[in-house]
Design a protein around this motif. Structure first.
Motif, PDB file in Angstrom:
ATOM      1  N   LEU A 240      29.813 -36.610 -28.209  1.00 41.51           N
ATOM      2  CA  LEU A 240      28.460 -36.168 -27.831  1.00 41.51           C
ATOM      3  C   LEU A 240      27.969 -36.959 -26.620  1.00 41.51           C
ATOM      4  O   LEU A 240      27.317 -36.417 -25.725  1.00 41.51           O
ATOM      5  N   LEU A 344      31.672 -49.077 -34.304  1.00 43.64           N
ATOM      6  CA  LEU A 344      31.121 -49.777 -35.463  1.00 43.64           C
ATOM      7  C   LEU A 344      30.116 -48.823 -36.088  1.00 43.64           C
ATOM      8  O   LEU A 344      29.470 -48.051 -35.368  1.00 43.64           O
ATOM      9  N   ALA A 350      23.385 -52.524 -36.474  1.00 40.46           N
ATOM     10  CA  ALA A 350      22.049 -53.081 -36.681  1.00 40.46           C
ATOM     11  C   ALA A 350      22.153 -54.556 -37.063  1.00 40.46           C
ATOM     12  O   ALA A 350      21.371 -55.393 -36.593  1.00 40.46           O
TER      13      ALA A 350
HETATM   14  C1  LIG Z   1      21.981 -51.310 -31.975  1.00 40.65           C
HETATM   15  C2  LIG Z   1      22.492 -49.906 -32.085  1.00 40.65           C
HETATM   16  C3  LIG Z   1      22.991 -49.278 -30.962  1.00 40.65           C
HETATM   17  C4  LIG Z   1      23.447 -47.967 -31.024  1.00 40.65           C
HETATM   18  N1  LIG Z   1      23.954 -47.399 -29.896  1.00 40.65           N
HETATM   19  C5  LIG Z   1      24.420 -46.131 -29.931  1.00 40.65           C
HETATM   20  C6  LIG Z   1      24.972 -45.535 -28.759  1.00 40.65           C
HETATM   21  O1  LIG Z   1      25.024 -46.141 -27.679  1.00 40.65           O
HETATM   22  N2  LIG Z   1      25.444 -44.257 -28.868  1.00 40.65           N
HETATM   23  C7  LIG Z   1      25.382 -43.548 -30.041  1.00 40.65           C
HETATM   24  O2  LIG Z   1      25.824 -42.399 -30.087  1.00 40.65           O
HETATM   25  N3  LIG Z   1      24.847 -44.101 -31.146  1.00 40.65           N
HETATM   26  C8  LIG Z   1      24.380 -45.357 -31.147  1.00 40.65           C
HETATM   27  N4  LIG Z   1      23.852 -45.918 -32.290  1.00 40.65           N
HETATM   28  C9  LIG Z   1      23.640 -45.066 -33.471  1.00 40.65           C
HETATM   29  C10 LIG Z   1      24.780 -45.011 -34.509  1.00 40.65           C
HETATM   30  O3  LIG Z   1      25.169 -46.283 -34.897  1.00 40.65           O
HETATM   31  C11 LIG Z   1      25.993 -44.222 -34.021  1.00 40.65           C
HETATM   32  O4  LIG Z   1      25.587 -42.972 -33.486  1.00 40.65           O
HETATM   33  C12 LIG Z   1      26.962 -43.917 -35.156  1.00 40.65           C
HETATM   34  O5  LIG Z   1      27.357 -45.102 -35.771  1.00 40.65           O
HETATM   35  C13 LIG Z   1      28.164 -43.173 -34.603  1.00 40.65           C
HETATM   36  O6  LIG Z   1      29.070 -42.859 -35.605  1.00 40.65           O
HETATM   37  P1  LIG Z   1      29.318 -41.343 -36.044  1.00 40.65           P
HETATM   38  O7  LIG Z   1      29.539 -40.482 -34.862  1.00 40.65           O
HETATM   39  O8  LIG Z   1      30.367 -41.341 -37.099  1.00 40.65           O
HETATM   40  O9  LIG Z   1      27.884 -41.002 -36.617  1.00 40.65           O
HETATM   41  P2  LIG Z   1      27.387 -40.055 -37.791  1.00 40.65           P
HETATM   42  O10 LIG Z   1      26.786 -40.906 -38.831  1.00 40.65           O
HETATM   43  O11 LIG Z   1      28.435 -39.103 -38.191  1.00 40.65           O
HETATM   44  O12 LIG Z   1      26.168 -39.275 -37.110  1.00 40.65           O
HETATM   45  C14 LIG Z   1      26.349 -38.058 -36.387  1.00 40.65           C
HETATM   46  C15 LIG Z   1      25.771 -38.196 -35.007  1.00 40.65           C
HETATM   47  O13 LIG Z   1      24.358 -38.385 -35.086  1.00 40.65           O
HETATM   48  C16 LIG Z   1      23.928 -39.258 -34.052  1.00 40.65           C
HETATM   49  N5  LIG Z   1      23.353 -40.464 -34.668  1.00 40.65           N
HETATM   50  C17 LIG Z   1      23.786 -41.124 -35.750  1.00 40.65           C
HETATM   51  N6  LIG Z   1      22.985 -42.166 -36.024  1.00 40.65           N
HETATM   52  C18 LIG Z   1      22.021 -42.145 -35.092  1.00 40.65           C
HETATM   53  C19 LIG Z   1      20.890 -42.959 -34.834  1.00 40.65           C
HETATM   54  N7  LIG Z   1      20.569 -43.990 -35.596  1.00 40.65           N
HETATM   55  N8  LIG Z   1      20.134 -42.667 -33.774  1.00 40.65           N
HETATM   56  C20 LIG Z   1      20.405 -41.612 -32.985  1.00 40.65           C
HETATM   57  N9  LIG Z   1      21.453 -40.811 -33.183  1.00 40.65           N
HETATM   58  C21 LIG Z   1      22.249 -41.070 -34.221  1.00 40.65           C
HETATM   59  C22 LIG Z   1      25.167 -39.621 -33.241  1.00 40.65           C
HETATM   60  O14 LIG Z   1      25.261 -38.754 -32.154  1.00 40.65           O
HETATM   61  C23 LIG Z   1      26.295 -39.385 -34.222  1.00 40.65           C
HETATM   62  O15 LIG Z   1      27.509 -39.076 -33.613  1.00 40.65           O
HETATM   63  C24 LIG Z   1      23.386 -47.249 -32.251  1.00 40.65           C
HETATM   64  C25 LIG Z   1      22.881 -47.885 -33.380  1.00 40.65           C
HETATM   65  C26 LIG Z   1      22.434 -49.201 -33.304  1.00 40.65           C
HETATM   66  C27 LIG Z   1      21.894 -49.861 -34.531  1.00 40.65           C
END
Ligand SMILES: Cc1cc2nc3c(=O)[nH]c(=O)nc-3n(C[C@H](O)[C@H](O)[C@H](O)COP(=O)(O)OP(=O)(O)OC[C@H]3O[C@@H](n4cnc5c(N)ncnc54)[C@H](O)[C@@H]3O)c2cc1C
Length: 512
Positions: A240, A344, A350
């Motif tokens: 994404l 991570l 966090a």
């Molecule tokens: C300090 C910090 C920095 C972060 N930086 C980023 C970053 O640079 N890019 C990023 O994509 N995510 C970031 N996140 C949010 C989150 O941690 C990741 O999106 C998530 O861990 C990605 O794993 P996944 O694709 O399996 O997420 P899933 O849990 O499968 O979630 C699906 C999608 O939802 C979105 N999403 C999930 N959690 C969040 C959230 N808290 N806020 C906004 N969107 C979210 C992401 O696009 C993710 O791919 C950050 C979180 C923290 C605490």
């Protein structure tokens, strides 16, 4: 009509509004990508991002080539490269997706707009998301009530074979990997990292497919652990972020999957997980909107009441945190895991930020770039919003100081994650690891700071601002502009945004 499709973070041909519109309106479309020197040299950009973009671009140009369309790939600064292209072949329209990037790309986009105005090119920025440029918070909410672009049907791949072929003098293949890495001193000698997930359109599809049909059933309850999240999380964030898949496509496939599941025996479990997943997807644009509305967020707190919050910002502590040598096993394992894999889970991200800000007294500004470099899925809007939230400087979120020991006991009790990333602790028992804060372990760093007392000190500085009359007035304004507009709940004198709490509550007790 000649159109240029300036490829930014939208490396895909399916559901691409720029490509679709450019093909509909122009008979000659030039897919154009520029390796921008200033962007690559910026402090938040790393070899992880270079590799992601390289793979994404390769996948895209191959897909286009297979449909008879060549691409122009150059190195330089965007305005000079647009100028060069224009001098070779004047064009009428420039298409690009509406990017919410860092301060550098924000200023760069303004320069592009000035150039377009000067030469009379119509720059059309497509925005198939709920992130809205301009207008007041109220106007934005009204617009979203009328149409949520995330939920519209994805666009098919346009009929590319109908387009006129590009003149040969316009086609540029761009540098190969060796040349690209050799041009930038910071990437010299960098070799390909096979620990990073592959970023291109077909890998994005496979990732979504395996999540919705298999891995996703364990999502609810399965993403708090740094071990399980690699499998149970969707792992779509990098796709994404780099645009190898659109958010619309994810919502669309999610809806289809829900229909399929109507007759499934596992429907209940799947539904719980898919609901939790969907709520995360909605958070994406919510946080990106904050940066869109406040582009200075890289340099300033969203809440100006916290602008002068005192931090120690000791460079040695910063280095120890980056290298994973703080003496707190869970923090160190997370940082080392990040450095290797670029990934991570949310909870651990966090925790490492909370540790840096509350324990090491490093400001969110100081850790922003080093951490951004380590996130393969770096998305400035989410990243900066989360950094400020976890540092406690937004003003209306709960103050959370994560206990690394509690995270270890709750989410890695057998020490699988810690031992994998900290070989020094391989032979240690879980009890010894859990006790690392209070004892010295041979061969492993002693604790850098006493987290409890340091966190107490930082919390009292933050609460002082929270309680002040000035702080409350500013926070109220910030909440109106950037909050999620859901009911607020009072908890121990702190106003908490109920919706943002779901980031924690869906997956556990909310205790940290
Ligand atoms: C300090 C910090 C920095 C972060 N930086 C980023 C970053 O640079 N890019 C990023 O994509 N995510 C970031 N996140 C949010 C989150 O941690 C990741 O999106 C998530 O861990 C990605 O794993 P996944 O694709 O399996 O997420 P899933 O849990 O499968 O979630 C699906 C999608 O939802 C979105 N999403 C999930 N959690 C969040 C959230 N808290 N806020 C906004 N969107 C979210 C992401 O696009 C993710 O791919 C950050 C979180 C923290 C605490």
């Amino acid at each position: 009509m000649k159109a240029v499709w300036w490829i930014k973070r939208d490396f895909r041909i399916y559901d691409n509004h720029c490509l679709w519109d450019a093909c509909k309106k122009g008979n000659l479309v030039i897919p154009f990508f520029c390796w921008e020197k200033s962007v690559l040299n910026e402090g938040d950009y790393s070899s992880f991002h270079l590799q992601a973009q390289w793979e994404a671009l390769l996948g895209l140009t191959t897909n286009l080539q297979n449909r008879g369309v060549a691409t122009r790939v150059v190195i330089g600064e965007i305005v000079e490269q647009l100028e060069l292209l224009f001098s070779k072949m004047p064009f009428d329209q420039l298409y690009s997706h509406q990017e919410t990037g860092n301060l550098l790309t924000f200023k760069r986009d303004r320069a592009v707009q000035r150039w377009c105005d000067k030469v009379g090119v119509d720059w059309i920025e497509k925005n198939p998301s709920s992130v809205i440029r301009g207008g007041s918070a109220h106007q934005r909410r009204l617009r979203l009530k009328i149409a949520d672009f995330r939920k519209q049907a994805p666009l098919e791949i346009p009929e590319l074979r109908k387009l006129q072929p590009l003149p040969v003098e316009i086609i540029e293949k761009g540098p190969d990997w060796e040349k690209l890495t050799s041009i930038f001193p910071k990437f010299r000698g960098f070799s390909y990292n096979s620990n990073l997930s592959k970023i291109d359109e077909s890998s994005a599809l496979k990732t979504l497919d395996s999540f919705l049909n298999d891995r996703g059933i364990e999502y609810s309850g399965g993403i708090s652990s740094p071990n399980a999240a690699f499998k149970n999380g969707s792992r779509l964030s990098s796709h994404l972020a780099w645009g190898t898949m659109s958010l619309c496509s994810v919502f669309n496939q999610l809806d289809k999957r829900r229909e399929e599941l109507l007759d499934s025996e596992d429907r209940g479990k799947w539904n719980r997980s898919l609901r939790a997943f969907e709520s995360r997807l909605f958070w994406r644009d919510h946080f990106i909107q904050r940066l869109e509305s406040f582009p200075e967020m890289e340099e300033k707190s969203l809440n100006s009441a916290y602008a002068d919050l005192k931090y120690e910002d000791d460079p040695d502590k910063l280095q120890a945190w980056i290298k994973g040598e703080t003496g707190y096993p869970m923090v160190d394992a997370c940082m080392r895991c990040l450095a290797h894999t670029g990934f991570l889970n949310f909870r651990m991200r966090a925790m490492v930020v909370s540790f840096a800000c509350y324990g090491l007294h490093l400001s969110w500004k100081t850790i922003h770039q080093p951490l951004a470099q380590m996130f393969h899925d770096y998305e400035p809007g989410i990243h900066l919003s989360q950094l400020q939230m976890q540092a406690g400087v937004v003003g209306f979120n709960a103050i959370r100081v994560y206990s690394p020991t509690k995270q270890f006991l709750d989410h890695d009790p057998e020490g699988r994650f810690v031992k994998r990333w900290i070989p020094e602790l391989e032979k240690r028992t879980s009890a010894e690891i859990a006790n690392a804060e209070k004892s010295i372990i041979d061969g492993y760093s002693p604790i850098l700071v006493d987290l409890k007392s340091r966190a107490k000190e930082m919390k009292s500085r933050i609460f002082e601002i929270r309680k002040s009359v000035g702080g409350k007035i500013i926070t109220d304004k910030v909440l109106k502009k950037h909050g999620s507009r859901k009911p607020l709940k009072k908890r121990k004198g702190v106003v908490e945004n109920k919706r943002q709490m779901t980031l924690f509550k869906t997956f556990g007790s909310g205790k940290t």
